[in-house]
Design a protein around this motif. Sequence first.
Motif, PDB file in Angstrom:
ATOM      1  N   ALA A 138       0.814  -1.224   0.000  1.00  0.00           N
ATOM      2  CA  ALA A 138       0.000   0.000   0.000  1.00  0.00           C
ATOM      3  C   ALA A 138       0.837   1.260   0.000  1.00  0.00           C
ATOM      4  O   ALA A 138       0.311   2.352   0.254  1.00  0.00           O
ATOM      5  CB  ALA A 138      -0.917   0.001   1.225  1.00  0.00           C
ATOM      6  N   ASP A 140       2.085   3.167  -2.234  1.00  0.00           N
ATOM      7  CA  ASP A 140       1.734   4.244  -3.167  1.00  0.00           C
ATOM      8  C   ASP A 140       0.264   4.681  -3.071  1.00  0.00           C
ATOM      9  O   ASP A 140      -0.160   5.536  -3.855  1.00  0.00           O
ATOM     10  CB  ASP A 140       2.030   3.781  -4.607  1.00  0.00           C
ATOM     11  N   ARG A 141      -0.465   4.091  -2.171  1.00  0.00           N
ATOM     12  CA  ARG A 141      -1.899   4.421  -2.076  1.00  0.00           C
ATOM     13  C   ARG A 141      -2.108   5.715  -1.267  1.00  0.00           C
ATOM     14  O   ARG A 141      -1.332   6.012  -0.354  1.00  0.00           O
ATOM     15  CB  ARG A 141      -2.673   3.265  -1.454  1.00  0.00           C
ATOM     16  N   ASP A 142      -3.161   6.453  -1.636  1.00  0.00           N
ATOM     17  CA  ASP A 142      -3.364   7.775  -1.041  1.00  0.00           C
ATOM     18  C   ASP A 142      -3.576   7.719   0.457  1.00  0.00           C
ATOM     19  O   ASP A 142      -3.055   8.562   1.205  1.00  0.00           O
ATOM     20  CB  ASP A 142      -4.559   8.481  -1.714  1.00  0.00           C
ATOM     21  N   TYR A 143      -4.312   6.707   0.931  1.00  0.00           N
ATOM     22  CA  TYR A 143      -4.566   6.660   2.369  1.00  0.00           C
ATOM     23  C   TYR A 143      -3.305   6.339   3.158  1.00  0.00           C
ATOM     24  O   TYR A 143      -3.117   6.809   4.281  1.00  0.00           O
ATOM     25  CB  TYR A 143      -5.696   5.677   2.702  1.00  0.00           C
ATOM     26  N   VAL A 161     -12.239   3.346  -5.338  1.00  0.00           N
ATOM     27  CA  VAL A 161     -11.328   2.560  -6.182  1.00  0.00           C
ATOM     28  C   VAL A 161     -11.854   1.128  -6.223  1.00  0.00           C
ATOM     29  O   VAL A 161     -12.730   0.731  -5.457  1.00  0.00           O
ATOM     30  CB  VAL A 161      -9.888   2.567  -5.619  1.00  0.00           C
ATOM     31  N   TYR A 171     -11.988   3.253   0.827  1.00  0.00           N
ATOM     32  CA  TYR A 171     -11.149   2.727   1.901  1.00  0.00           C
ATOM     33  C   TYR A 171     -11.146   3.681   3.080  1.00  0.00           C
ATOM     34  O   TYR A 171     -10.965   4.886   2.918  1.00  0.00           O
ATOM     35  CB  TYR A 171      -9.731   2.486   1.397  1.00  0.00           C
TER      36      TYR A 171
END
Length: 501
Positions: A138, A140-143, A161, A171
Motif C-alpha cells: 500500500a 503508493d496508495r493515497d490513504y 477505487v 477505503y
Amino acid sequence: MFLGKNVAATELAALRLSPRCLIVGILIIVTSFSIICGSVLLNMRHAAWELARQSSENLASTLDADIARNIELYDLSLRAVAANMTLPEINDVSPSVRHLILFDHAATAKHFGPLKVFDAAGNLMLNASSLEPAPDRALDRDYFQAHRINAALGLFIGRPVASDTGELSIYLSRRISLLDGTFGGIVAGSIRLSYFHDLFRRVKGEPEDTLTLIDKDGTVVMRSPFDMAMIGRNLRDAPGIDRVLTEESGWLKAAGVADGIPRQFVWRDGGQPLVMLVGKSLSSIYGPWNSDALRIVLAMAVLALLAIGAALLLAHEMRMRNVVEAQLARQAATDGLTGLSNRRRFDEVLQQEWRRATRGRVPLALLMIDADHFKAFNDMFGHQAGDRALVGIASAVASEVRRSGDLVARYGGEEFAAILLGVDAAEAAALGERIRLGIEKLALEGTHCTASIGVASIVPTANGDAADLVAAADAALYEAKARGRNQCCVAPTPNPLNRAA
C-alpha cells in the motif's frame, strides 16, 4: 348662452362622471384582486420551496445518520486494531491468537471489506479474512501516504477505487502510532459502494432529483441516479461547493454539474468525512405550483375580462342614459320653437342670479322684450309666418347677448327676456337699444318687425325679491308700448325697502 352655459356644463360633467367612476372603480377592484392573488401565489411558491427544503433536510439528515452510524461502527474496529497493534506482547503470541485478538470484534457486514494491517513500509502484515494473506503493498496508495505524512489525521476516507474483488469501494484507514509516536503503519478497511447504492435506491423521488455523497475534498463518492462518470469526480470548481464543504448544513440553488438542470441543493454534514447532498429539481418543486398558478391566473384573467367588459357595457348604458337625460333636461328647460330657455328655466336662473348678486352686491339687470302688433301679424300672415318671426326675433336677441353667464328666454307668447348679471341700467339700456335695432332690421313676409323693450337694473338686498326686478322691467315695457312702441324704456331703480314696508 341659451341655457345658462356654466350651469349646464357642470350638470353634464357630473352626469359623465358616473360611468368614469364605475370603470375606475372596477379597474381598482380588479387590480386589487390581482395584487392579492399575486401575493397569494408568491406565498404559495415560497411555501413550495420551503416544503421541498424541509423534506430534503429531513432526507439528508436520515441518510447522513445511517451512513455516519455504519462508518462509526467500522471506525471502532479500525481504532481497536490500531490500539491493539501497539501492545508490546502482540508479536509474542501465535498468529492465530494475534488474529483473534485483533479481529475477533471487528465489524462485519454485507458491504464491509476485511480489515488489513500494513507495516511502516507499506507491506501487508495481517488480513482479517485469512491467517496467511496474499502479498499486498500500500505504499503508493493515497490513504497510506496521508497517514505517513500527517500523524494527526485521524480517520481517512479515500476516493472510490476497485477493491480486491473488483467492486468499487472506498477505503477507511487509521494510523498506527508506536509508543514513541513514530509511524508504525496503518489499518485499513473498505465499504463497498453497493451499500450506498442500496441505501439511495430506497429513496423515492422525482426523475430529476439527485442524491450525492462527497468527501471533504469535494470528490463524489456516490450519486443517484448512478453515473459512473461522476464517481470520483472532484467538484471543487462547482458553484457553492465551498459552502457545502465548510458549513454543517444549508441550502443553495444551482445548476447540476452533470446535466445543468437547476436544482435546490440541501446538505447535511454529521461530522463524518462525508457530506450528504440532496438535489431537488426546480421543476419538481414548482411543478404543482405552476399548474395551480396557471389555473388561478387564467380564472382571474377571465373574471377580470368579464368584470371589465360588464363595466364597459354598463358604463356605455349609463352614458346613453345620461345623454338621454341631458336631452330631456334641455328639452324641459328649452323653448321648442326658438331654442331659447323657457319660462321655467327663466324663473330658476333669475332666483339664482338674484342670490348671487345679493352676495356679491353687484347690479342685476332684466330686459323684457315684446314684439309689436304680433297678433295682427299672425292673423295676417298665418301661424307659420308668426313662428318664423318669433325665431328671427329670438336670434336677434341672442346675437346681442353674448356673455356666457347671461340668459335669454322666451317669457311667453311673443315676449322675451334677458337676465344680465353685473350690468347697470345704462349698460342694459344700450344693449336693449342694440337689440331693438337688430329686430327692426328683420324683413319678415315683406314687412318689418319691431319690438318694445323694458329695462330695469337693481342692486339686490337681503330683504328684496326678484319679483321687484320683474315688476320694474314689466312696467318699463308697458311704458314703451304706451309711448308708441318700437322703443326702449328704462325703469327707475326700484327700492325693495318700500316693498318690504
